[in-house]
Design an enzyme around this catalytic site. Structure first.
Site, short mmCIF file in Angstrom:
data_model
loop_
_atom_site.label_atom_id
_atom_site.label_comp_id
_atom_site.label_asym_id
_atom_site.label_seq_id
_atom_site.Cartn_x
_atom_site.Cartn_y
_atom_site.Cartn_z
N SER A 102 0.85 -1.20 0.00
CA SER A 102 0.00 0.00 0.00
C SER A 102 0.89 1.25 0.00
O SER A 102 1.76 1.40 0.85
CB SER A 102 -0.90 0.03 1.23
OG SER A 102 -1.92 -0.95 1.12
N CYS B 44 -6.81 -1.06 6.75
CA CYS B 44 -5.68 -1.28 7.65
C CYS B 44 -6.22 -1.15 9.07
O CYS B 44 -6.85 -0.14 9.41
CB CYS B 44 -4.56 -0.29 7.41
SG CYS B 44 -3.22 -0.49 8.61
N LEU C 296 2.21 0.95 7.69
CA LEU C 296 2.15 1.38 6.30
C LEU C 296 3.45 2.04 5.82
O LEU C 296 3.42 3.10 5.18
CB LEU C 296 0.94 2.33 6.09
CG LEU C 296 -0.43 1.69 6.30
CD1 LEU C 296 -1.53 2.75 6.44
CD2 LEU C 296 -0.78 0.75 5.14
N ASN D 228 -9.01 -7.85 4.65
CA ASN D 228 -7.75 -7.43 5.24
C ASN D 228 -7.55 -8.22 6.54
O ASN D 228 -8.35 -9.10 6.87
CB ASN D 228 -7.79 -5.92 5.50
CG ASN D 228 -6.40 -5.30 5.51
OD1 ASN D 228 -5.46 -5.82 6.13
ND2 ASN D 228 -6.25 -4.17 4.84
N THR D 229 -6.52 -7.88 7.30
CA THR D 229 -6.24 -8.58 8.57
C THR D 229 -7.24 -8.15 9.65
O THR D 229 -7.95 -7.17 9.51
CB THR D 229 -4.81 -8.27 9.03
OG1 THR D 229 -4.65 -6.86 9.07
CG2 THR D 229 -3.79 -8.89 8.11
N ASN E 116 0.82 -8.34 12.56
CA ASN E 116 1.78 -7.29 12.21
C ASN E 116 1.19 -5.92 12.38
O ASN E 116 -0.02 -5.73 12.29
CB ASN E 116 2.30 -7.48 10.78
CG ASN E 116 1.34 -6.92 9.75
OD1 ASN E 116 1.43 -5.76 9.38
ND2 ASN E 116 0.39 -7.73 9.31
N GLY F 55 -0.79 -14.05 1.43
CA GLY F 55 0.15 -13.17 2.12
C GLY F 55 0.98 -13.92 3.14
O GLY F 55 2.16 -14.20 2.91
#
Ligand code: DHB
Length: 307
Positions: A46, A127, A73, A189-190, A69, A264
């Site tokens: 990103s 994020c 960014l 996303n996470t 994690n 990922g």
């Protein structure tokens, strides 16, 4: 051999296996290598407007159930990054991932990614721990609509919107993205999470909270894919991501309604060679299940969809 090819927002991929944002997506050489090792396409790290250092360490941990994690960014900024992209050898489609603070910034970053040759842009609206970007925007339906519409107006390439697994109104947000012009949602996303050291009596990650990926995320992200597919059918493409490390995992996501997947944590843990292994496993599994192509699996476990 089964036909592994697939199409997402009109882009042809030789297989459904793409590299997720944030892993080996920072340099031209690393992305070229991932494609040489079998990925059908890559999503860049990103990228924001200005260079950014990111958080201190520890920023990445292996857990028993996956990974966590909080990189913060880190990225070189769009000016330096488009120069990096110019060095790519062109092994397959590159999707440019961007993050910003508002619609105008997302749109201007997306334009730069398009000009640099990216075949799609992926909006990081998810994020889990950044301030004033990511999930702070992606949890707000109005902002998702506004940002997606601004980007779609600014670029000609397809727009993929990456959402957080924590959204209580996942279907509504996905619908908003679709109605604003997005061609695909990337789910997910996470998951916002943390680890505490009882000896140190403090969080282990320098940032405190982070994003969890890997095996523990799979049932959550898979549910998001299935839920959106059940509600929206194939009016928007879905790219699945979260805990994929085997051909069987891929088949689950395809059956839930995804047309492609991203990997990922598995790439971080096993290296890019995992793409060939998973591709082989998927091929064998398709044949064993009596299917000749990836397309035949898409949405099979979503009976409500009117085909
Ligand atoms: C970071 C960004 C993400 O989108 C995410 O899911 C996890 C971590 C980061 O750079 O910190």
């Amino acid at each position: 051999m089964a036909d592994l090819s697939t199409k997402v927002t009109g882009i042809e991929f030789k297989s459904p296996l793409l590299l997720a944002s944030g892993i080996l997506g920072e340099t031209a050489a690393s992305m070229d290598r991932v494609m040489a090792e079998g990925a059908a396409g890559v999503v860049t790290k990103s990228i924001g407007t200005d260079p950014r250092e990111g958080h201190g360490t520890p920023a990445y941990l292996d857990l028993e159930v996956g990974t966590i994690n909080a990189m913060g960014l880190p990225n070189p900024g769009i000016d330096a990054y488009v120069k990096e992209l110019a060095d790519m050898k062109g092994g397959g489609p590159v999707m440019g991932s961007v993050f910003g603070k508002d619609a105008r910034e997302y749109a201007s970053l997306a334009v730069r990614m398009e000009r640099a040759g990216c075949r799609a842009v992926e909006l990081n609206l998810s994020c889990p721990h950044a301030e004033k970007t990511g999930l702070e925007l992606g949890a707000d339906t109005g902002k998702v609509g506004e940002i997606t519409a601004a980007v779609c107006k600014a670029v000609g390439v397809p727009v993929w919107v990456k959402l957080s697994p924590t959204l209580p109104n996942m279907v509504e947000v996905a619908r908003t993205a679709r109605d604003a012009g997005a061609g695909a949602v990337v789910l997910t996303n996470t998951l916002k999470s943390m680890v505490i050291s009882v000896e140190a009596k403090m969080p282990v990650l320098a940032n405190g909270m982070g994003g969890m990926g890997g095996p523990a995320l799979k049932p959550v992200a898979l549910r998001c894919v299935w839920e959106v597919r059940r509600a929206l059918g194939d009016s928007i493409d879905i790219v699945g991501v979260g805990g994929i490390g085997t051909g069987r995992d891929v088949a689950e996501y395809l059956m839930a309604g995804a047309r492609a997947v991203q990997m990922g944590s598995a790439v971080a843990g096993s290296g890019p060679a995992v793409f060939r292994t998973v591709e082989r496993e998927l091929d064998v599994l398709l044949t064993r299940l009596g299917h000749g192509s990836v397309g035949e699996l898409v949405g099979l476990a979503v009976p409500e969809v009117v085909k």
